[in-house]
Motif scaffolding. Sequence first.
Motif, short mmCIF file in Angstrom:
data_model
loop_
_atom_site.label_atom_id
_atom_site.label_comp_id
_atom_site.label_asym_id
_atom_site.label_seq_id
_atom_site.Cartn_x
_atom_site.Cartn_y
_atom_site.Cartn_z
N ALA A 1 0.84 -1.20 0.00
CA ALA A 1 0.00 0.00 0.00
C ALA A 1 0.87 1.25 0.00
CB ALA A 1 -0.94 -0.01 1.21
N ARG A 2 1.93 1.25 0.81
CA ARG A 2 2.82 2.41 0.89
C ARG A 2 3.48 2.67 -0.47
NH1 ARG A 2 4.33 1.46 5.26
NH2 ARG A 2 3.39 3.10 6.45
N SER A 3 3.94 1.62 -1.12
CA SER A 3 4.56 1.78 -2.44
C SER A 3 3.57 2.35 -3.45
CB SER A 3 5.07 0.43 -2.95
OG SER A 3 6.07 -0.06 -2.13
N THR A 4 2.35 1.84 -3.41
CA THR A 4 1.36 2.28 -4.39
C THR A 4 0.95 3.73 -4.16
OG1 THR A 4 0.55 0.02 -4.58
CG2 THR A 4 -0.87 1.76 -5.44
N VAL A 5 0.76 4.15 -2.90
CA VAL A 5 0.38 5.56 -2.68
C VAL A 5 1.50 6.50 -3.11
CG1 VAL A 5 -1.32 5.09 -0.87
CG2 VAL A 5 1.02 5.61 -0.22
N GLU A 6 2.75 6.07 -2.97
CA GLU A 6 3.86 6.92 -3.43
C GLU A 6 3.88 6.99 -4.95
OE1 GLU A 6 5.40 8.94 -1.59
OE2 GLU A 6 4.69 8.10 0.28
N ILE A 7 3.59 5.88 -5.62
CA ILE A 7 3.52 5.89 -7.08
C ILE A 7 2.38 6.79 -7.55
CG2 ILE A 7 2.94 4.46 -9.09
CD1 ILE A 7 4.52 2.18 -7.63
N LEU A 8 1.23 6.69 -6.89
CA LEU A 8 0.09 7.54 -7.26
C LEU A 8 0.41 9.02 -7.05
CD1 LEU A 8 -2.83 5.40 -5.80
CD2 LEU A 8 -2.33 5.81 -8.23
N ALA A 9 1.10 9.34 -5.96
CA ALA A 9 1.49 10.73 -5.71
C ALA A 9 2.43 11.24 -6.80
CB ALA A 9 2.12 10.87 -4.33
N THR A 10 3.35 10.39 -7.22
CA THR A 10 4.27 10.76 -8.30
C THR A 10 3.51 10.96 -9.60
OG1 THR A 10 6.06 9.55 -7.25
CG2 THR A 10 6.31 10.03 -9.60
N LEU A 11 2.56 10.08 -9.88
CA LEU A 11 1.75 10.22 -11.10
C LEU A 11 0.93 11.50 -11.06
CD1 LEU A 11 0.53 6.56 -11.69
CD2 LEU A 11 2.18 7.85 -13.04
N ALA A 12 0.44 11.88 -9.88
CA ALA A 12 -0.32 13.14 -9.76
C ALA A 12 0.57 14.34 -10.08
CB ALA A 12 -0.91 13.26 -8.37
N THR A 13 1.82 14.27 -9.67
CA THR A 13 2.77 15.35 -9.97
C THR A 13 3.03 15.41 -11.48
OG1 THR A 13 3.79 15.07 -7.81
CG2 THR A 13 5.07 16.24 -9.47
N VAL A 14 3.19 14.26 -12.10
CA VAL A 14 3.37 14.21 -13.56
C VAL A 14 2.13 14.77 -14.26
CG1 VAL A 14 3.62 12.65 -15.53
CG2 VAL A 14 5.01 12.30 -13.49
N ARG B 1 0.05 16.96 -13.08
CA ARG B 1 0.04 18.42 -12.91
C ARG B 1 0.96 19.08 -13.93
NH1 ARG B 1 0.56 21.67 -7.42
NH2 ARG B 1 1.31 19.67 -6.70
N GLU B 2 2.12 18.49 -14.16
CA GLU B 2 3.06 19.07 -15.13
C GLU B 2 2.50 19.03 -16.55
OE1 GLU B 2 6.67 16.88 -14.54
OE2 GLU B 2 7.02 17.75 -12.57
N GLN B 3 1.76 17.95 -16.87
CA GLN B 3 1.24 17.81 -18.23
C GLN B 3 -0.07 18.59 -18.44
OE1 GLN B 3 0.96 13.63 -19.14
NE2 GLN B 3 3.17 13.37 -19.21
N ALA B 4 -0.95 18.57 -17.44
CA ALA B 4 -2.27 19.18 -17.60
C ALA B 4 -2.35 20.59 -17.02
CB ALA B 4 -3.32 18.30 -16.93
N GLY B 5 -1.35 20.98 -16.23
CA GLY B 5 -1.38 22.31 -15.63
C GLY B 5 -2.24 22.40 -14.39
N ARG B 6 -2.73 21.29 -13.89
CA ARG B 6 -3.55 21.27 -12.68
C ARG B 6 -3.45 19.88 -12.05
NH1 ARG B 6 -8.03 18.19 -13.42
NH2 ARG B 6 -8.62 17.74 -15.56
N LEU B 7 -3.82 19.80 -10.79
CA LEU B 7 -3.84 18.50 -10.12
C LEU B 7 -5.02 17.68 -10.63
CD1 LEU B 7 -2.96 19.48 -6.45
CD2 LEU B 7 -1.63 18.02 -7.97
N PRO B 8 -4.92 16.38 -10.58
CA PRO B 8 -6.06 15.56 -11.01
C PRO B 8 -7.26 15.78 -10.09
CG PRO B 8 -4.32 14.19 -10.06
CD PRO B 8 -3.79 15.57 -10.14
#
Length: 141
Positions: free
Chosen positions: A49-62, A64-71
């Motif tokens: 679970a800890r690994s997956t939430v960190e991956i999801l947080a990283t994907l949210a940052t990506v 934000r960089e691509q869409a200009g906003r948080l998911p």
Amino acid sequence: MSQAHRCYLRAALRAVQYALAAVVFLGVVFAAGPGGVCPETPHTRQEDARSTVEILATLATVYREQAGRLPAGVHDLEALGRFQNQPLDPWGHPFRYWVLFDTPVFASLGADNRCGGDGAAADVHSQSATLALEDCMRRSR
């Protein structure tokens, strides 16, 4: 038969014995199946679970960089092509998502799917939640 031949035959026989022992060992391990030799513990589910939430947080940052906003939700991360359905925590519950001080936070509520808890029922939050809270506390001093 010469002494050298006997030595060679003994070494070859020993190598065959080791190979057979390895085959038997691997057979026992695979026959036991997943969890048979090394059973899954709540600790490993917490780590998953800890690994997956960190991956999801990283994907949210990506995102934000691509869409200009948080998911807006976990479903927005599907646009990145990393998964097709909403990911579930190791207990089969959807991950929680919210924004804390402009920081994406993901969480699993543990085995009981309720806030709080200990052991397997303990909540798992992305590291970004801790960092956002620490940053907020520093700024308020």
